[in-house]
Design a protein around this motif. Sequence first.
Motif, PDB file in Angstrom:
ATOM      1  N   ALA A   1      -9.172 -14.059   0.851  1.00  6.62           N
ATOM      2  CA  ALA A   1      -8.537 -12.832   1.324  1.00  6.62           C
ATOM      3  C   ALA A   1      -7.420 -13.169   2.294  1.00  6.62           C
ATOM      4  CB  ALA A   1      -9.571 -11.940   2.009  1.00  6.62           C
ATOM      5  N   SER A   2      -6.318 -12.434   2.206  1.00  2.69           N
ATOM      6  CA  SER A   2      -5.199 -12.659   3.118  1.00  2.69           C
ATOM      7  C   SER A   2      -5.416 -11.964   4.445  1.00  2.69           C
ATOM      8  CB  SER A   2      -3.896 -12.172   2.482  1.00  2.69           C
ATOM      9  OG  SER A   2      -3.977 -10.780   2.201  1.00  2.69           O
ATOM     10  N   ASP A   3      -6.164 -10.857   4.442  1.00  5.81           N
ATOM     11  CA  ASP A   3      -6.490 -10.180   5.684  1.00  5.81           C
ATOM     12  C   ASP A   3      -7.714  -9.301   5.506  1.00  5.81           C
ATOM     13  OD1 ASP A   3      -4.044  -8.971   4.252  1.00  5.81           O
ATOM     14  OD2 ASP A   3      -4.879  -7.216   5.256  1.00  5.81           O
ATOM     15  N   ILE A   4      -8.295  -8.936   6.633  1.00  2.00           N
ATOM     16  CA  ILE A   4      -9.474  -8.085   6.656  1.00  2.00           C
ATOM     17  C   ILE A   4      -9.131  -6.806   7.407  1.00  2.00           C
ATOM     18  CG2 ILE A   4     -11.900  -7.886   7.320  1.00  2.00           C
ATOM     19  CD1 ILE A   4     -11.970 -10.927   7.559  1.00  2.00           C
ATOM     20  N   HIS A   5      -9.497  -5.674   6.844  1.00  2.00           N
ATOM     21  CA  HIS A   5      -9.288  -4.390   7.511  1.00  2.00           C
ATOM     22  C   HIS A   5     -10.644  -3.815   7.909  1.00  2.00           C
ATOM     23  CE1 HIS A   5      -4.997  -3.514   5.980  1.00  2.00           C
ATOM     24  NE2 HIS A   5      -5.266  -4.795   5.818  1.00  2.00           N
ATOM     25  N   ILE A   6     -10.811  -3.561   9.182  1.00  2.00           N
ATOM     26  CA  ILE A   6     -12.010  -2.876   9.669  1.00  2.00           C
ATOM     27  C   ILE A   6     -11.565  -1.465  10.019  1.00  2.00           C
ATOM     28  CG2 ILE A   6     -13.830  -2.857  11.404  1.00  2.00           C
ATOM     29  CD1 ILE A   6     -13.510  -5.870  11.626  1.00  2.00           C
ATOM     30  N   ASP A   7     -11.881  -0.549   9.132  1.00  2.00           N
ATOM     31  CA  ASP A   7     -11.325   0.802   9.200  1.00  2.00           C
ATOM     32  C   ASP A   7     -12.391   1.810   9.627  1.00  2.00           C
ATOM     33  OD1 ASP A   7      -9.888   3.116   8.876  1.00  2.00           O
ATOM     34  OD2 ASP A   7     -10.021   3.119   6.685  1.00  2.00           O
TER      35      ASP A   7
END
Length: 282
Positions: free
Chosen positions: A189-195
């Motif tokens: 993964a290029s980035d992680i989003h914690i939404d």
Amino acid sequence: MKQMRRRLGDLLVETGLLSEDQLQATLAEKAAGQKLGDALLQRGLITEQQLIEVLEFQLGIPHISLYRYPFDTKLFTLIPKETAKRNLVIPLKKEGEKLFVAMADPMDFFTVDDLRLSTGFHIETAIATKDDIIRAINKYYDNNDGLDDLIGISTPVMETVQEESLKEADSPVIRLVNQLLSNASANKASDIHIDPQETKVVIRYRIDGILRVERVLPKHMQNVLTARIKIMANLDITENRTPQDGRIKPILIFILLTFVFLLCQPFLARRSSCVYLIWAAH
């Protein structure tokens, strides 16, 4: 379905994907203990897709995609994680006396026999890509390690969690964050989003430019999750209104990239935070 125990090399020669000379040269030069399929892929003589097609169409071994496969995680107790990683195998489902598994090399009859003896089930194989299996193992094995502890904590208690508990090595919060990072690495993964949303916290990975839901957590886990990440990045855990950025040094030896950059951007309308973790080379 019963499968004839034919040798992979013979199958590839019969289908014209490999010459007899190429087969014999590979067998003579491959490293001790290395599987023939891996050696052929390493030498560029066949592709993984060609290998899958030969096994699927010549032997009737089904090809399966593990992305969003509805795994029965209770079956993971039948095949230990180390066995799964060593042999690139993962359980899929159980029907009566049959255990269905996905393997990178379903013609590895030694592993199939070992699984039959250790589980007591008749083993039915399917083929999946090596990357698919590795990602599934990293995502689903021990997936709930520490998570049940957190979910069981009521919201008022969760809000009183002290900063010290976010630094203890055996803390469920730390295990959860470490798992999110390791899974992101395994999935490239290029980035992680914690939404954070109104009633839940959605974790998403961006893989090949596409955001995919990794898991959904209870709303009350939002604060301790973001606080732990802030601590790792040496940010102010009390600051929720101003954007912050920091750097996290690698905490897991199998994270391939050297550093993680972190940007914590408040969603002022909801008075909450959305965290983006972006992998970057040193």
